[in-house]
Design a protein around this motif. Structure first.
Motif, PDB file in Angstrom:
ATOM      1  N   GLY A 117      -3.709 -14.858 -16.381  1.00 44.07           N
ATOM      2  CA  GLY A 117      -4.999 -15.393 -16.499  1.00 44.07           C
ATOM      3  C   GLY A 117      -6.153 -14.829 -15.372  1.00 44.07           C
ATOM      4  N   MET A 118      -5.792 -13.649 -14.854  1.00 47.57           N
ATOM      5  CA  MET A 118      -6.723 -13.202 -13.824  1.00 47.57           C
ATOM      6  C   MET A 118      -7.298 -11.778 -14.398  1.00 47.57           C
ATOM      7  N   SER A 119      -8.640 -11.966 -14.238  1.00 49.68           N
ATOM      8  CA  SER A 119      -9.296 -10.542 -14.561  1.00 49.68           C
ATOM      9  C   SER A 119      -8.898  -9.744 -13.563  1.00 49.68           C
ATOM     10  N   VAL A 120      -8.256  -8.647 -13.890  1.00 53.60           N
ATOM     11  CA  VAL A 120      -7.938  -7.384 -12.926  1.00 53.60           C
ATOM     12  C   VAL A 120      -8.074  -5.925 -13.489  1.00 53.60           C
ATOM     13  N   LEU A 121      -7.878  -5.151 -12.376  1.00 49.23           N
ATOM     14  CA  LEU A 121      -8.335  -3.698 -12.784  1.00 49.23           C
ATOM     15  C   LEU A 121      -7.066  -3.058 -12.398  1.00 49.23           C
ATOM     16  N   ILE A 122      -6.478  -2.476 -13.624  1.00 51.98           N
ATOM     17  CA  ILE A 122      -5.105  -1.752 -13.456  1.00 51.98           C
ATOM     18  C   ILE A 122      -5.474  -0.224 -13.076  1.00 51.98           C
ATOM     19  N   PRO A 123      -4.959   0.201 -11.954  1.00 50.90           N
ATOM     20  CA  PRO A 123      -5.350   1.618 -11.421  1.00 50.90           C
ATOM     21  C   PRO A 123      -4.402   2.578 -11.960  1.00 50.90           C
ATOM     22  N   ASP A 124      -5.002   3.808 -12.216  1.00 55.99           N
ATOM     23  CA  ASP A 124      -4.084   4.906 -12.351  1.00 55.99           C
ATOM     24  C   ASP A 124      -3.510   5.507 -10.917  1.00 55.99           C
ATOM     25  N   LEU A 125      -2.225   5.029 -10.728  1.00 58.43           N
ATOM     26  CA  LEU A 125      -1.660   5.260  -9.599  1.00 58.43           C
ATOM     27  C   LEU A 125      -1.529   6.626  -9.056  1.00 58.43           C
ATOM     28  N   ASP A 126      -1.134   7.410  -9.998  1.00 63.58           N
ATOM     29  CA  ASP A 126      -1.129   8.902  -9.672  1.00 63.58           C
ATOM     30  C   ASP A 126      -2.583   9.517  -9.415  1.00 63.58           C
TER      31      ASP A 126
ATOM     32  N   LEU B  25       0.908  -1.295  -0.079  1.00 67.37           N
ATOM     33  CA  LEU B  25      -0.089  -0.046   0.078  1.00 67.37           C
ATOM     34  C   LEU B  25       0.981   1.305  -0.078  1.00 67.37           C
ATOM     35  N   ASN B  26       2.018   1.183   0.592  1.00 67.42           N
ATOM     36  CA  ASN B  26       2.924   2.457   0.653  1.00 67.42           C
ATOM     37  C   ASN B  26       3.703   2.798  -0.553  1.00 67.42           C
ATOM     38  N   GLN B  27       4.130   1.723  -1.022  1.00 70.55           N
ATOM     39  CA  GLN B  27       4.647   1.809  -2.516  1.00 70.55           C
ATOM     40  C   GLN B  27       4.096   2.212  -3.431  1.00 70.55           C
ATOM     41  N   ASN B  28       2.764   1.489  -3.468  1.00 70.90           N
ATOM     42  CA  ASN B  28       1.692   1.882  -4.606  1.00 70.90           C
ATOM     43  C   ASN B  28       0.860   3.206  -4.434  1.00 70.90           C
ATOM     44  N   PHE B  29       0.556   3.311  -3.245  1.00 75.15           N
ATOM     45  CA  PHE B  29      -0.373   4.559  -2.963  1.00 75.15           C
ATOM     46  C   PHE B  29       0.052   5.579  -2.331  1.00 75.15           C
ATOM     47  N   GLY B  30       1.388   5.486  -1.669  1.00 73.95           N
ATOM     48  CA  GLY B  30       2.007   6.479  -0.975  1.00 73.95           C
ATOM     49  C   GLY B  30       1.315   6.740   0.510  1.00 73.95           C
TER      50      GLY B  30
ATOM     51  N   ARG C 121      -3.117   8.044  -5.719  1.00 75.74           N
ATOM     52  CA  ARG C 121      -2.447   8.924  -4.610  1.00 75.74           C
ATOM     53  C   ARG C 121      -2.910  10.270  -4.383  1.00 75.74           C
ATOM     54  N   LYS C 122      -3.328  10.978  -5.300  1.00 80.77           N
ATOM     55  CA  LYS C 122      -3.941  12.316  -5.068  1.00 80.77           C
ATOM     56  C   LYS C 122      -5.368  11.954  -4.219  1.00 80.77           C
ATOM     57  N   LEU C 123      -6.029  11.008  -4.581  1.00 81.47           N
ATOM     58  CA  LEU C 123      -7.322  10.825  -3.863  1.00 81.47           C
ATOM     59  C   LEU C 123      -6.981  10.342  -2.216  1.00 81.47           C
ATOM     60  N   PHE C 124      -5.976   9.566  -2.193  1.00 81.95           N
ATOM     61  CA  PHE C 124      -5.663   9.244  -0.794  1.00 81.95           C
ATOM     62  C   PHE C 124      -5.312  10.317  -0.135  1.00 81.95           C
TER      63      PHE C 124
ATOM     64  N   PHE D  52     -13.534   3.171 -10.079  1.00 76.63           N
ATOM     65  CA  PHE D  52     -13.436   2.454 -10.989  1.00 76.63           C
ATOM     66  C   PHE D  52     -13.128   3.373 -12.446  1.00 76.63           C
ATOM     67  N   GLU D  53     -13.694   4.435 -12.389  1.00 75.63           N
ATOM     68  CA  GLU D  53     -13.249   5.369 -13.571  1.00 75.63           C
ATOM     69  C   GLU D  53     -11.849   5.599 -13.922  1.00 75.63           C
ATOM     70  N   ASP D  54     -10.859   5.286 -12.824  1.00 77.85           N
ATOM     71  CA  ASP D  54      -9.458   5.419 -12.854  1.00 77.85           C
ATOM     72  C   ASP D  54      -8.654   4.274 -13.058  1.00 77.85           C
ATOM     73  N   CYS D  55      -9.397   3.205 -13.482  1.00 77.73           N
ATOM     74  CA  CYS D  55      -8.988   2.040 -13.731  1.00 77.73           C
ATOM     75  C   CYS D  55      -9.060   1.539 -15.175  1.00 77.73           C
ATOM     76  N   THR D  56      -8.153   0.702 -15.565  1.00 71.61           N
ATOM     77  CA  THR D  56      -8.370  -0.097 -16.913  1.00 71.61           C
ATOM     78  C   THR D  56      -8.320  -1.614 -16.744  1.00 71.61           C
ATOM     79  N   SER D  57      -9.579  -2.290 -17.329  1.00 71.13           N
ATOM     80  CA  SER D  57      -9.691  -3.646 -17.206  1.00 71.13           C
ATOM     81  C   SER D  57      -8.843  -4.498 -17.857  1.00 71.13           C
ATOM     82  N   SER D  58      -8.003  -5.610 -17.444  1.00 71.78           N
ATOM     83  CA  SER D  58      -6.836  -6.135 -18.127  1.00 71.78           C
ATOM     84  C   SER D  58      -7.080  -7.648 -17.678  1.00 71.78           C
ATOM     85  N   ASN D  59      -6.258  -8.532 -18.403  1.00 73.25           N
ATOM     86  CA  ASN D  59      -6.336  -9.694 -17.960  1.00 73.25           C
ATOM     87  C   ASN D  59      -4.559 -10.345 -17.760  1.00 73.25           C
ATOM     88  N   GLU D  60      -4.135 -10.694 -16.536  1.00 81.86           N
ATOM     89  CA  GLU D  60      -3.131 -10.727 -16.063  1.00 81.86           C
ATOM     90  C   GLU D  60      -2.668 -12.071 -15.731  1.00 81.86           C
TER      91      GLU D  60
END
Length: 198
Positions: free
Chosen positions: A183-192, A20-25, A195-198, A173-181
């Protein structure tokens, strides 16, 4: 790369805090862990939760094993009190949309928020002696790095501000992109943005 929830599975609370610290500060000061049976027992100790079900959610819960005790598969559409077993089944729903159309992790999060609000409301109606009795019963079910004094102080803060608790979901949700990594269905977040929201 992996689902963020897997950090806890792989490395416990320390890896979760680091992730959580490394990804979201953000720095996590304390953590509390409770398993599924502990959640069920906790809800029962508090006298259940008040939940509003859609017709689809009620039908799903009554016809799947999400409510593990068959005798509890009798929920209905609308507002009702649910015991721990029923509530845990409700929190496990993934693919049936909420009343606002949310599914998957966002649907689960909305359901969890509804349950937490219900439990916070119930706690706010109890006095400190009653809450301490409940806490004594709950402490053996949780793992935490908090001292009993810190837990007591946090309860006092929670009770004094329970009417003003705000809930949100980050990443949005609107800050994420759906992807498959892997074999898993995942949401890739806009980390920047997250971080601002946090």
């Amino acid at each position: 790369k992996n689902k963020i929830s897997n950090a806890y599975v792989i490395g416990g609370e320390e890896l979760m805090k680091t992730t959580l610290n490394q990804n979201f500060g953000i720095t996590i000061d304390h953590s509390i862990a409770i398993d599924m049976s502990g959640v069920e027992n906790c809800i029962n100790l508090l006298g259940g939760t008040e939940v509003t079900l859609t017709a689809e959610e009620a039908a799903y819960l009554n016809h799947t094993n999400f409510i593990s005790n068959k005798s509890n598969r009798n929920v209905v559409e609308g507002l009702q009190y649910m015991n721990g077993n029923q509530t845990l089944g409700y929190l496990r729903i993934r693919y049936v949309p909420t009343a606002t159309g949310d599914t998957n992790d966002y649907g689960r999060t909305k359901r969890l928020i509804q349950v937490i609000k219900s439990l916070a409301q119930k706690l706010s109606l109890k006095n400190m002696d009653q809450i301490l009795e409940i806490a004594k019963s709950l402490l053996p079910m949780i793992v935490t790095d908090m001292s009993p004094e810190e837990i007591f102080d946090s309860l006092e803060i929670l009770l004094s501000s329970s009417k003003n608790i705000d809930y949100t979901c980050i990443p949005r949700f609107e800050d994420c992109t759906s992807s498959n990594e892997n074999g898993m269905s995942v949401l890739i977040p806009d980390l920047d943005q997250s971080r601002k929201l946090f």
